[in-house]
Motif scaffolding. Structure first.
Motif, PDB file in Angstrom:
ATOM      1  N   LYS A 175      40.830  40.268  29.795  1.00 25.13           N
ATOM      2  CA  LYS A 175      39.550  39.790  30.320  1.00 25.13           C
ATOM      3  C   LYS A 175      39.692  38.512  31.154  1.00 25.13           C
ATOM      4  N   ASN A 176      40.533  37.560  30.713  1.00 28.99           N
ATOM      5  CA  ASN A 176      40.669  36.303  31.460  1.00 28.99           C
ATOM      6  C   ASN A 176      41.270  36.499  32.855  1.00 28.99           C
ATOM      7  N   PRO A 177      42.456  37.136  32.992  1.00 29.23           N
ATOM      8  CA  PRO A 177      42.965  37.353  34.355  1.00 29.23           C
ATOM      9  C   PRO A 177      42.059  38.251  35.186  1.00 29.23           C
ATOM     10  N   LEU A 178      41.333  39.174  34.513  1.00 32.02           N
ATOM     11  CA  LEU A 178      40.418  40.051  35.252  1.00 32.02           C
ATOM     12  C   LEU A 178      39.268  39.241  35.845  1.00 32.02           C
ATOM     13  N   ASN A 179      38.794  38.255  35.099  1.00 30.72           N
ATOM     14  CA  ASN A 179      37.740  37.389  35.637  1.00 30.72           C
ATOM     15  C   ASN A 179      38.227  36.623  36.867  1.00 30.72           C
ATOM     16  N   PHE A 180      39.477  36.129  36.807  1.00 34.10           N
ATOM     17  CA  PHE A 180      40.048  35.450  37.969  1.00 34.10           C
ATOM     18  C   PHE A 180      40.129  36.387  39.166  1.00 34.10           C
ATOM     19  N   VAL A 181      40.580  37.623  38.942  1.00 33.78           N
ATOM     20  CA  VAL A 181      40.678  38.607  40.027  1.00 33.78           C
ATOM     21  C   VAL A 181      39.310  38.842  40.655  1.00 33.78           C
ATOM     22  N   PHE A 184      37.963  35.419  42.433  1.00 35.62           N
ATOM     23  CA  PHE A 184      38.666  35.042  43.659  1.00 35.62           C
ATOM     24  C   PHE A 184      38.557  36.123  44.743  1.00 35.62           C
ATOM     25  N   SER A 185      38.403  37.388  44.337  1.00 33.63           N
ATOM     26  CA  SER A 185      38.188  38.447  45.332  1.00 33.63           C
ATOM     27  C   SER A 185      36.846  38.255  46.016  1.00 33.63           C
ATOM     28  N   ALA A 186      35.799  37.960  45.206  1.00 33.91           N
ATOM     29  CA  ALA A 186      34.479  37.728  45.792  1.00 33.91           C
ATOM     30  C   ALA A 186      34.496  36.490  46.685  1.00 33.91           C
ATOM     31  N   LEU A 187      35.187  35.434  46.237  1.00 33.07           N
ATOM     32  CA  LEU A 187      35.280  34.204  47.023  1.00 33.07           C
ATOM     33  C   LEU A 187      36.037  34.447  48.329  1.00 33.07           C
ATOM     34  N   SER A 188      37.120  35.221  48.253  1.00 33.63           N
ATOM     35  CA  SER A 188      37.905  35.514  49.460  1.00 33.63           C
ATOM     36  C   SER A 188      37.102  36.344  50.452  1.00 33.63           C
ATOM     37  N   ALA A 189      36.264  37.257  49.945  1.00 37.35           N
ATOM     38  CA  ALA A 189      35.410  38.042  50.835  1.00 37.35           C
ATOM     39  C   ALA A 189      34.442  37.132  51.583  1.00 37.35           C
ATOM     40  N   GLU A 190      33.920  36.115  50.889  1.00 35.61           N
ATOM     41  CA  GLU A 190      33.028  35.155  51.557  1.00 35.61           C
ATOM     42  C   GLU A 190      33.802  34.325  52.581  1.00 35.61           C
ATOM     43  N   LEU A 191      35.055  34.000  52.288  1.00 37.92           N
ATOM     44  CA  LEU A 191      35.864  33.212  53.225  1.00 37.92           C
ATOM     45  C   LEU A 191      36.159  33.962  54.517  1.00 37.92           C
ATOM     46  N   THR A 192      36.245  35.265  54.436  1.00 36.31           N
ATOM     47  CA  THR A 192      36.465  36.041  55.674  1.00 36.31           C
ATOM     48  C   THR A 192      35.263  35.906  56.609  1.00 36.31           C
ATOM     49  N   VAL A 226      38.460  45.643  45.765  1.00 36.74           N
ATOM     50  CA  VAL A 226      39.032  44.965  44.593  1.00 36.74           C
ATOM     51  C   VAL A 226      37.921  44.535  43.642  1.00 36.74           C
ATOM     52  N   VAL A 227      36.841  43.982  44.199  1.00 34.55           N
ATOM     53  CA  VAL A 227      35.702  43.565  43.368  1.00 34.55           C
ATOM     54  C   VAL A 227      35.088  44.765  42.654  1.00 34.55           C
ATOM     55  N   HIS A 229      36.453  47.725  41.837  1.00 41.03           N
ATOM     56  CA  HIS A 229      37.304  48.230  40.756  1.00 41.03           C
ATOM     57  C   HIS A 229      37.471  47.189  39.656  1.00 41.03           C
ATOM     58  N   GLY A 230      37.374  45.916  40.011  1.00 37.86           N
ATOM     59  CA  GLY A 230      37.432  44.875  38.989  1.00 37.86           C
ATOM     60  C   GLY A 230      36.240  44.957  38.050  1.00 37.86           C
ATOM     61  N   LYS A 231      35.061  45.228  38.620  1.00 43.81           N
ATOM     62  CA  LYS A 231      33.868  45.383  37.789  1.00 43.81           C
ATOM     63  C   LYS A 231      33.987  46.611  36.882  1.00 43.81           C
ATOM     64  N   ARG A 232      34.595  47.674  37.418  1.00 38.74           N
ATOM     65  CA  ARG A 232      34.793  48.870  36.598  1.00 38.74           C
ATOM     66  C   ARG A 232      35.763  48.564  35.453  1.00 38.74           C
ATOM     67  N   ALA A 233      36.835  47.840  35.759  1.00 40.52           N
ATOM     68  CA  ALA A 233      37.786  47.448  34.713  1.00 40.52           C
ATOM     69  C   ALA A 233      37.116  46.556  33.684  1.00 40.52           C
ATOM     70  N   ASP A 234      36.237  45.674  34.138  1.00 40.79           N
ATOM     71  CA  ASP A 234      35.512  44.802  33.218  1.00 40.79           C
ATOM     72  C   ASP A 234      34.624  45.615  32.284  1.00 40.79           C
ATOM     73  N   SER A 235      34.018  46.680  32.824  1.00 41.72           N
ATOM     74  CA  SER A 235      33.182  47.563  32.001  1.00 41.72           C
ATOM     75  C   SER A 235      34.019  48.248  30.927  1.00 41.72           C
ATOM     76  N   ILE A 236      35.236  48.664  31.311  1.00 45.07           N
ATOM     77  CA  ILE A 236      36.123  49.312  30.343  1.00 45.07           C
ATOM     78  C   ILE A 236      36.510  48.334  29.246  1.00 45.07           C
ATOM     79  N   VAL A 237      36.808  47.101  29.620  1.00 42.71           N
ATOM     80  CA  VAL A 237      37.177  46.079  28.638  1.00 42.71           C
ATOM     81  C   VAL A 237      36.028  45.836  27.663  1.00 42.71           C
TER      82      VAL A 237
END
Length: 415
Positions: A175-181, A184-192, A226-227, A229-237
């Protein structure tokens, strides 16, 4: 000479009276010649027939008519014919059960002149001991089966606890590294987007600007995936954490109808919270006679939630595949079966293909796309119902039409 014969006869009679067995002698015409008091004592109901000169068959018919032989009740003639046949050709001892409760072992002997000797031994105590041994054996076998069932329940509870601890540990670590993923994926999308805004004021050739915009668009699209699939992984967790909650709860008598109804409500509101547009018709057919059963309510609820959630998924999938007019429906029914109770969960979803029907209770086997299921739900439900509670779970399905899970639980705990 006559005196000697009389003395020999009296000696023979005294000798026959001194033995514990019943003795009877028949002449070649199968008429009674002599018998001792033990023999007469077992056939007091037809004592008037037990005298010299009377034939064995007439004596036997009188005994059958008086009801002395329980085995002759359904077929008197067949019983008499069988006894006469065994007397004509003796092949070892035979047993006779009298209506008085006495068991006799009868040994028939043919003499050279055609005479017949019958020796009757009381084996009632032996039969009683055999019955007691058989009863004790049955009780011991029953106790052994109950012990095996209790051991199996302990093993399953241990497995569920170990699996829960392992799952919880893995889920927390992920859960912790998944939250970082995700963050930071959402933040990187905003940076683009910010990068695109900065490049608008830069002096670039048309070709270069087109390539930069294409690259930033691709980068943003990748980050959004990435965001997603990350949310889907979070749901599984989250589901793994839900399945891994510690303990099996209290083992106690519980209202089965209330458990099924609560499971329906929990599953429905959970699905609505995840997808606001979720809609399904719920049908309830609860037998009031079901009443209470000795179960782990928390574990039974967990098993039912798995089955109901799978039913929701199957109906949604079918609605997406068929044209308008399809009404997703899931029904829950209970039935009193005396010492057991039955729970049926039925949906009108996509059904289960025949080739995988036998695999659905295997751990980590799932028909859902990658990332949408852990493959543990039905396996855990099977262990809870069959191994922990000593019940059964069967599935009936027709691809494209329906799936029905039928659960049978013992009303009282197998100790």
């Amino acid at each position: 000479m006559r005196e000697e014969l009389d003395r020999a006869r009296r000696q023979l009679e005294d000798a026959l009276e001194s033995i514990a067995e019943g003795f009877v002698l028949f002449d070649p015409q199968d008429r009674i010649v002599m018998c001792n008091s033990h023999y007469r004592g077992w056939f007091t109901d037809v004592a008037h027939m037990v005298h010299p000169g009377n034939s064995f068959e007439s004596f036997m018919r009188a005994a059958v008519e008086s009801g002395m032989f329980p085995a002759a009740a359904n077929d008197p003639e067949g019983f008499i014919a069988g006894v006469l046949a065994r007397r004509r050709n003796p092949s070892g001892p035979r047993e006779q059960h009298l209506s008085s409760g006495i068991w006799l072992q009868v040994s028939d002997y043919k003499m050279k002149d055609g005479s017949h000797v019958g020796v009757y031994t009381d084996i009632s105590e032996q039969k009683q001991r055999q019955a007691e041994i058989a009863k004790a054996k049955g009780e011991a076998e029953s106790a052994l089966e109950q012990l095996k069932a209790a051991q199996q329940q302990l093993i399953v509870q241990g497995k569920l606890a170990s699996l829960g601890q392992l799952t919880a540990g893995i889920a927390h670590e992920i859960k912790n590294p998944l939250n970082f993923v995700n963050n930071f994926s959402a933040l990187s999308a905003e940076l683009t987007d910010e990068l695109n805004d900065l490049l608008k004021s830069a002096v670039l050739g048309e070709k270069m600007r087109g390539e930069v915009e294409e690259l930033t668009a691709t980068l943003k699209d990748n980050l959004e995936r990435v965001v997603q699939h990350g949310k889907r992984a979070d749901s599984i967790v989250k589901n793994m954490l839900q399945h891994s909650r510690e303990g099996s709860g209290e083992h106690r008598p519980a209202d089965i109808n209330a458990i099924v109804d609560e499971s329906l409500n929990l599953a429905y509101h959970g699905a609505r919270a995840e997808k606001a547009e979720f809609a399904i018709t719920l049908e309830r057919n609860f037998d009031p006679a079901v009443g209470m059963a000795d179960v782990y309510p928390q574990e039974i609820t967990r098993a039912l939630l798995n089955l109901i959630s799978n039913g929701f998924y199957a109906t949604i999938k079918r609605r997406m595949e068929v044209s308008d007019g399809f009404n997703p429906t899931l029904s829950a029914a209970t039935k009193c079966l005396g010492d057991t109770v039955e729970i049926c969960i039925r949906d009108n979803g996509t059904g289960i293909p025949t080739e995988i029907k036998e695999k659905i209770f295997n751990p980590f086997f799932t028909t859902k796309p990658t990332g949408e299921g852990t493959g543990l739900g039905l396996s855990m439900s099977h262990d809870i119902i069959v191994k922990q509670h000593g019940g059964s779970i069967d599935v009936d399905t027709e691809p494209g039409k329906f799936t029905e899970f039928k659960i049978v639980l013992p009303r009282t705990r197998q100790r």
